[in-house]
Design an enzyme around this catalytic site. Structure first.
Site, short mmCIF file in Angstrom:
data_model
loop_
_atom_site.label_atom_id
_atom_site.label_comp_id
_atom_site.label_asym_id
_atom_site.label_seq_id
_atom_site.Cartn_x
_atom_site.Cartn_y
_atom_site.Cartn_z
N SER A 153 0.87 -1.17 0.00
CA SER A 153 0.00 0.00 0.00
C SER A 153 0.90 1.22 0.00
O SER A 153 2.08 1.15 0.35
CB SER A 153 -0.88 0.01 1.25
OG SER A 153 -1.49 1.28 1.44
N TYR A 175 -2.64 -0.95 10.10
CA TYR A 175 -2.59 -1.26 8.67
C TYR A 175 -1.22 -0.86 8.10
O TYR A 175 -0.61 -1.63 7.34
CB TYR A 175 -3.71 -0.52 7.94
CG TYR A 175 -3.82 -0.87 6.48
CD1 TYR A 175 -4.43 -2.05 6.07
CD2 TYR A 175 -3.32 -0.01 5.49
CE1 TYR A 175 -4.54 -2.38 4.72
CE2 TYR A 175 -3.43 -0.33 4.15
CZ TYR A 175 -4.04 -1.51 3.77
OH TYR A 175 -4.14 -1.83 2.44
#
Length: 317
Positions: free
Chosen positions: A164, A176
Site C-alpha cells: 500500500s 494497517y
C-alpha cells in the site's frame, strides 16, 4: 549541459519503455495462484488474466465468492477455499496447487488477500485488532509465500505482493501501516535472497481505491464502533468534537477514492507477464504524484503537509 541531461533522461525512459513491452512467451501454459479473489483487486485480476489465457488458480475465503468468480470466468479458472490465517488451510491449498501444476511449477503467486482497518487513532484500538490485522496482512502473506515457494522456484517464476502507499508513507491507520511496512521489508529481503534462483519479486503499492473493504457504510460503522469502545479516560483527552471532525475527514477521503481498479490490476498483470517486471509499482495518480514524492521530502516538512488540516484534541497542549 541541461540539454544533455534531458537527452539522457529521455533515453532512459525510452529504454525502460522498450524493455517493459517485452512479454513472457507461452503464457497459456503458465499457472498463477491469487489469494483474496472474492472481490476487489483479486477478483478483477483473476478475470483479467483469464482473458489473457493464463491458467488461474483463484483462492477465495468463502464458497459464495468462489461461485461468483466461476460464473464470471472460463473453465481455465479453478477456485479453492483459503483462509490465510489458518496453517492447515494453507497446507491444503498448497497441495491442491501442486496437483495442478505438476512438474511445471507455479509461475505466479499473487499475495493479494488482506484486511483494511485504518480507522481510529493508535491508542483507540485494542491489541486484538493489531494482532488480527497483522495475522492476515503480514503473517498470512509470509506463510503462504513460504508454503508455495518451492513451486515458484521450480518454475523460476514471479511473486507479486500487494502492499500500500501506507507501506511507504505512514500517516494514519497504525496497524494497517505496520502490516504494509512489514510486507515491504519481507519483499525486499526475499527479492535479494532469491535473485540467483531466477525468481522475481514485485511490490504493488496502491493509493486510495474503493473496494468492498473500503465500503463507506461499513467503514462508518467500524469508526463509530471503535470510538464507542475507547476507554473513557482516553476519550476525554480527545473529545467528541475531535471524533466528529476525524469522522468527516475519513468519510471525505473514502469518497474521493478511485473506482478504477484496473490501475492496480494492470500493475499486477505486468509484473506477471513482462520479461522485465518492475520492483515496485505505484498504482493510482495519488500514489504517483503526491504520496511517493512526499515520501522523499524532509520528515518535518512531510509531517506539516500531512497533518496541517487535522483537528486538535480537546486536551492538546
Amino acid at each position: 549541459m541541461w540539454l544533455y541531461l534531458a537527452a539522457l533522461v529521455g533515453l532512459y525512459y525510452l529504454l525502460r519503455w522498450y524493455r517493459e513491452r517485452q512479454v513472457v512467451s507461452h503464457l497459456r501454459d503458465k499457472y498463477v495462484f491469487i489469494t483474496g479473489c472474492d472481490s476487489g483487486f483479486g477478483n478483477l485480476l483473476a478475470r483479467q488474466l483469464d482473458l489473457r489465457g493464463l491458467r488461474v488458480l483463484a483462492a477465495c475465503l468463502t464458497e459464495k465468492g468462489a461461485q461468483k468468480l466461476k460464473g464470471q470466468t472460463s473453465d481455465r479458472v479453478e477456485t479453492v477455499i483459503l483462509d490465510v490465517t489458518n496453517t492447515q488451510s494453507i497446507a491444503a491449498a498448497t497441495q491442491w496447487v501442486k496437483e495442478r501444476v505438476g512438474d511445471r511449477g507455479l509461475w505466479g503467486l499473487v499475495n493479494n488477500a488482506g484486511t483494511f482497518h485504518p480507522f481510529g487513532y493508535t491508542d483507540w484500538l485494542k491489541i486484538d485488532t493489531y494482532m488480527s490485522t497483522l495475522q492476515v496482512n503480514l503473517i498470512g502473506l509470509i506463510e503462504v509465500t513460504l508454503s508455495m515457494l518451492p513451486l515458484v522456484k521450480s518454475a523460476q517464476g514471479r511473486i507479486v505482493n500487494v502492499s500500500s502507499i501506507l507501506g511507504r508513507l505512514a500517516f494514519f491507520g497504525t496497524v494497517y501501516s505496520c502490516s504494509k511496512y512489514g510486507v515491504e521489508a519481507f519483499s525486499d529481503v526475499l527479492r535479494r535472497e532469491l535473485q540467483h534462483f531466477g525468481v522475481k519479486i514485485s511490490i504493488v503499492e496502491p493509493g486510495y481505491f474503493r473496494t468492498e473493504m473500503t465500503d463507506l457504510q461499513k467503514a462508518s460503522e467500524t469508526m463509530k464502533q471503535v470510538w464507542k469502545e475507547v476507554p473513557p479516560h482516553i476519550k476525554e483527552t480527545y473529545g467528541q468534537k475531535f471524533f466528529d471532525a476525524y469522522f468527516e475527514n475519513m468519510k471525505n477521503g473514502l469518497l474521493q477514492s478511485s473506482t478504477n481498479l484496473n490501475l492496480v490490476t494492470d500493475c499486477m498483470e505486468h509484473a506477471l507477464t513482462s520479461v522485465h517486471p518492475r520492483t515496485r509499482y505505484s498504482a493510482g495518480w495519488d500514489a504517483q504524484f503526491f504520496f511517493i514524492p512526499l515520501s522523499y521530502l524532509p520528515t518535518s516538512l512531510a509531517d506539516y503537509i500531512l497533518t496541517r488540516s487535522w483537528p486538535k484534541p480537546a486536551q492538546a497542549v
